[in-house]
Scaffold this motif. Structure first.
Motif, mmCIF file in Angstrom:
data_model
loop_
_atom_site.group_PDB
_atom_site.id
_atom_site.type_symbol
_atom_site.label_atom_id
_atom_site.label_comp_id
_atom_site.label_asym_id
_atom_site.label_seq_id
_atom_site.Cartn_x
_atom_site.Cartn_y
_atom_site.Cartn_z
ATOM 1 N N THR A 440 17.217 78.778 53.052
ATOM 2 C CA THR A 440 15.590 78.449 53.008
ATOM 3 C C THR A 440 15.124 77.298 51.868
ATOM 4 O O THR A 440 14.513 76.790 52.079
ATOM 5 C CB THR A 440 14.754 79.649 53.237
ATOM 6 O OG1 THR A 440 14.917 80.123 54.698
ATOM 7 C CG2 THR A 440 13.117 79.024 53.202
ATOM 8 N N LEU A 441 16.032 77.538 50.935
ATOM 9 C CA LEU A 441 16.376 77.793 50.142
ATOM 10 C C LEU A 441 16.385 76.024 49.416
ATOM 11 O O LEU A 441 16.136 75.393 49.169
ATOM 12 C CB LEU A 441 16.120 77.953 48.104
ATOM 13 C CG LEU A 441 16.479 77.372 46.707
ATOM 14 C CD1 LEU A 441 14.582 77.980 46.494
ATOM 15 C CD2 LEU A 441 16.856 78.406 45.712
ATOM 16 N N GLN A 442 17.681 75.814 50.090
ATOM 17 C CA GLN A 442 18.899 74.594 50.237
ATOM 18 C C GLN A 442 17.692 73.619 51.183
ATOM 19 O O GLN A 442 17.360 72.247 50.985
ATOM 20 C CB GLN A 442 19.615 75.162 50.472
ATOM 21 C CG GLN A 442 20.821 73.729 50.623
ATOM 22 C CD GLN A 442 21.880 74.029 51.371
ATOM 23 O OE1 GLN A 442 22.765 75.192 51.392
ATOM 24 N NE2 GLN A 442 22.841 72.788 51.866
ATOM 25 N N ASP A 443 17.247 73.709 52.186
ATOM 26 C CA ASP A 443 16.274 73.158 52.492
ATOM 27 C C ASP A 443 14.781 72.451 51.816
ATOM 28 O O ASP A 443 14.914 71.422 52.313
ATOM 29 C CB ASP A 443 15.745 73.339 53.642
ATOM 30 C CG ASP A 443 16.655 74.166 54.835
ATOM 31 O OD1 ASP A 443 17.849 73.409 54.646
ATOM 32 O OD2 ASP A 443 16.150 74.293 56.033
ATOM 33 N N LYS A 444 14.834 73.043 51.058
ATOM 34 C CA LYS A 444 13.423 72.627 49.828
ATOM 35 C C LYS A 444 13.878 71.418 48.921
ATOM 36 O O LYS A 444 13.252 70.870 48.207
ATOM 37 C CB LYS A 444 12.810 73.330 49.275
ATOM 38 C CG LYS A 444 12.406 74.246 50.962
ATOM 39 C CD LYS A 444 10.443 73.793 50.943
ATOM 40 C CE LYS A 444 10.238 74.931 52.121
ATOM 41 N NZ LYS A 444 8.802 74.298 52.795
ATOM 42 N N VAL A 445 15.172 71.570 48.740
ATOM 43 C CA VAL A 445 16.416 70.783 46.890
ATOM 44 C C VAL A 445 16.805 69.881 47.647
ATOM 45 O O VAL A 445 17.228 69.972 48.371
ATOM 46 C CB VAL A 445 16.167 72.026 46.513
ATOM 47 C CG1 VAL A 445 15.161 73.040 45.960
ATOM 48 C CG2 VAL A 445 17.519 72.959 46.081
ATOM 49 N N GLY A 446 16.605 69.403 45.939
ATOM 50 C CA GLY A 446 18.029 68.282 45.322
ATOM 51 C C GLY A 446 18.960 68.724 45.110
ATOM 52 O O GLY A 446 20.425 68.061 45.547
ATOM 53 N N ARG A 447 19.071 69.732 44.987
ATOM 54 C CA ARG A 447 20.197 70.113 44.019
ATOM 55 C C ARG A 447 19.811 72.083 44.237
ATOM 56 O O ARG A 447 19.088 72.029 43.662
ATOM 57 C CB ARG A 447 20.421 70.126 42.500
ATOM 58 C CG ARG A 447 21.278 70.405 41.211
ATOM 59 C CD ARG A 447 21.155 69.399 40.061
ATOM 60 N NE ARG A 447 20.242 68.683 39.355
ATOM 61 C CZ ARG A 447 19.852 69.728 37.895
ATOM 62 N NH1 ARG A 447 21.161 70.449 37.358
ATOM 63 N NH2 ARG A 447 18.843 69.616 37.285
ATOM 64 N N ILE A 448 20.751 72.833 43.978
ATOM 65 C CA ILE A 448 20.545 74.110 44.176
ATOM 66 C C ILE A 448 21.592 74.777 43.247
ATOM 67 O O ILE A 448 23.233 74.151 43.061
ATOM 68 C CB ILE A 448 20.799 74.475 45.819
ATOM 69 C CG1 ILE A 448 21.016 75.797 45.653
ATOM 70 C CG2 ILE A 448 22.445 74.531 46.272
ATOM 71 C CD1 ILE A 448 19.817 76.361 46.856
ATOM 72 N N ILE A 449 21.273 75.491 42.510
ATOM 73 C CA ILE A 449 22.073 75.797 40.972
ATOM 74 C C ILE A 449 22.289 77.657 40.490
ATOM 75 O O ILE A 449 21.461 77.847 41.443
ATOM 76 C CB ILE A 449 21.215 75.730 39.815
ATOM 77 C CG1 ILE A 449 20.920 74.349 39.766
ATOM 78 C CG2 ILE A 449 21.928 76.005 38.981
ATOM 79 C CD1 ILE A 449 19.285 73.733 38.822
#
Ligand code: NAP
Length: 527
Positions: A440-449
């Motif tokens: 769900t987080l990945q769907d919202k962002v351009g870069r995942i850390i």
């Protein structure tokens, strides 16, 4: 020497009747430099010069354009201490930051130069003719990326060098083959003029056409609006507020011929804290996050504005340590009284929401324009209900949400708007255990850390700086790294075109020696 004039191509020009000064936020007084806002005639002249320059500049080889970019970097360095002094006076940012940002700006220009020298970025693709194909012969088709035309770049307030006059937007547009008209940011117009003079010198040294670059001053929205609606302008780069970016996006889409606006706007950059991060390294993360929230007075689009944890005693410990740590840090001067007052207003508005508690607050009296940091906490149910709490507060501010469980955490992420970054603190087992949260987080962002802080944006080909709206107007593109060049180009196919009249990138002999896709396979061989 700062003249306060606009650069209309190579000419310094002061035809308008509106003047303004930049401001020294540390001393809380206007600077000595007065600037003349560009008038309609100057805007039209800059646009028409850019249109003519495009017909010449677009034809230059990648190597020739690369010499221009390298010369700009050199001329920026030649500005020496004057640039650093004007930058620090106009922004309130420290000398170390100015020097670092100058290095980053020169590094970006050189990275694009290297991209052009290598040349394969144009994505040349060749499907040779098959005259004997049955039942129909196949035509010869060759495709590559070509520049779109003059680009308007809005200087950003929070990066007077790296995202302004010769920043990433300008460097990538020049690299693509597009002339640039900069709408200088009114808060650092002096820094902008110095950098503009470096670009003009570099253009003269490398024999670029007049109009490949212009720099316009303005202290209101009119100059920017006029530029975005000008028929000669074919694209826009912007970094700043959601309000400003969406206004320009709408304006560009209302044109009879809509043009793309690549606006990088607001983000709260959510951090998801899984239990292991708190039990194993809670204090360490709390201290690191206190520093990240405070970095540059929080005036970064990647500032961590929202931290989500599952309620537990270890989350309470993390909150307490973060609060204690951030309370010991000295407030930092903000860029401008307007940004400072926007910060204070937004901070107070969010603090006044019901069921919100203050974790840390810097209450000691400070000098004007100093940002007093604040961290709030709220439970997941109240956060979910109140979307006001989801908005970005541009400054040293963050909200920590105590979620009742993992499913509430997921529900919160699902409700958030698009973001530049998202961060996961935890271990690899938790990536598996909480996979739906991570997805769900990945769907919202351009870069995942994973296990880090979102501040600090590396400039390299694999960087993605952009995200779903409203983090950016088009999540398919990046504004940082060499991939930023793709914003200013469009694919063009040449069908049955005579070999000698094709761009070199598509000619049979592959004179540039670049990697191309021929008949579906990557190769640098000649045909
Ligand atoms: P801004 O208000 O978005 O303005 C950026 C630039 O766009 C300025 O040059 C401004 O022109 C121009 N502009 C704004 N609205 C416009 C419109 N409707 N039509 C034409 N031009 C328009 O950003 P700012 O002045 O840099 O800072 C204000 C706030 O923006 C901050 O407090 C912060 O909340 C946010 N911000 C966010 C980021 C981020 O990375 N997320 C970065 C910087 C700022 P004039 O100034 O000449 O009016």
């Amino acid at each position: 020497m700062i003249s306060g004039a606009n650069y209309i191509g190579t000419k310094l020009s002061k035809k308008g009747d509106k003047q303004f000064n930049t401001f020294n936020p540390k001393l809380n007084i206007p600077t000595e430099w007065t600037f003349q806002e560009a008038n309609e005639e100057e805007i039209n002249d800059a646009a028409s010069l850019a249109k003519t320059a495009f017909t010449i500049y677009r034809e230059f080889s990648g190597k020739r354009k690369a010499t221009f970019l390298r010369a700009i970097a050199e001329e920026i360095e030649n500005l020496g201490d004057e640039l650093i002094q004007v930058y620090t006076q106009e922004s309130g940012l420290p000398e170390g930051r100015a020097i670092g940002e100058r290095g980053r700006t020169m590094g970006q220009l050189r990275a694009f130069a290297a991209l052009l020298e290598e040349g394969s970025w144009v994505e040349a693709s060749i499907d040779p003719a098959q005259p004997n194909r049955q039942p129909m012969p196949k035509v010869d088709l060759r495709k590559m990326l070509c520049p779109v035309g003059p680009i308007v770049v809005f200087g950003s307030s929070n990066f007077p060098l790296a995202f302004s006059t010769a920043g990433g937007d300008t460097a990538s547009a020049f690299a693509s083959g597009c002339p640039v008209i900069v709408k200088s940011h009114p808060m650092h117009a002096g820094t902008g003029e110095l950098v503009a003079s470096a670009i003009i010198k570099a253009a003269a040294k490398t024999e670029m056409p007049n109009g490949v670059f212009s720099n316009l001053n303005s202290s209101g929205i009119e100059v920017g609006q006029h530029l975005v609606t000008h028929p000669a302008v074919k694209g826009v780069g912007f970094t700043g507020s959601i309000k400003g970016g969406t206004a320009l996006y709408r304006l560009a889409n209302e044109r009879p011929d809509p043009i793309p606006v690549f606006a990088e706007m607001g983000s709260v950059n959510p951090i998801v804290v899984f239990p292991s991060a708190l039990t194993e390294k809670g204090d360490e993360w709390a201290k690191q996050y206190a520093g990240s929230i405070m970095l540059g007075a929080g005036q970064f689009c990647t500032n961590p504005g929202l931290i989500l944890g599952i309620k537990s005693t270890s989350l309470d410990g993390f909150i307490a340590t973060l609060g204690a740590e951030i309370g010991t840090l000295e407030p930092i001067c903000m860029l401008h009284p307007n940004i400072h007052s926007n910060y204070e207003k937004a901070k107070q508005e969010l603090s006044a929401q019901t069921s919100v508690d203050t974790v840390a607050d810097y209450n000691t009296v400070v000098a004007p324009n100093m940002a007093q940091q604040r961290v709030l906490t709220v439970n997941g149910t109240n956060f979910l209900k109140n979307t006001k709490l989801h908005q970005e507060v541009f400054g040293p501010f963050s909200i920590i949400v105590r979620c009742s469980d993992a499913s509430e955490m997921e529900a919160i992420l699902a409700k958030l708007e698009g973001q530049l970054t998202g961060t996961v603190l935890g271990n690899e087992n938790e990536l598996k255990k909480y996979k739906t949260i991570v997805d769900t987080l990945q769907d919202k962002v351009g870069r995942i850390i994973f296990n880090g802080v979102p501040t600090g944006v590396e400039v390299c080909p694999s960087m993605q700086h952009g995200g779903p709206f409203p983090a950016a107007t088009d999540s398919r593109f990046t504004s940082v790294g060499t991939g930023a060049i793709r914003r200013w180009v469009r694919p063009v196919s040449f069908q049955n075109w005579p070999n000698e009249w094709l761009p070199e990138a598509l000619q049979n002999k592959n004179p540039l020696g670049i990697t191309r896709v021929v008949d579906g396979s990557h190769t640098s061989n000649a045909l």
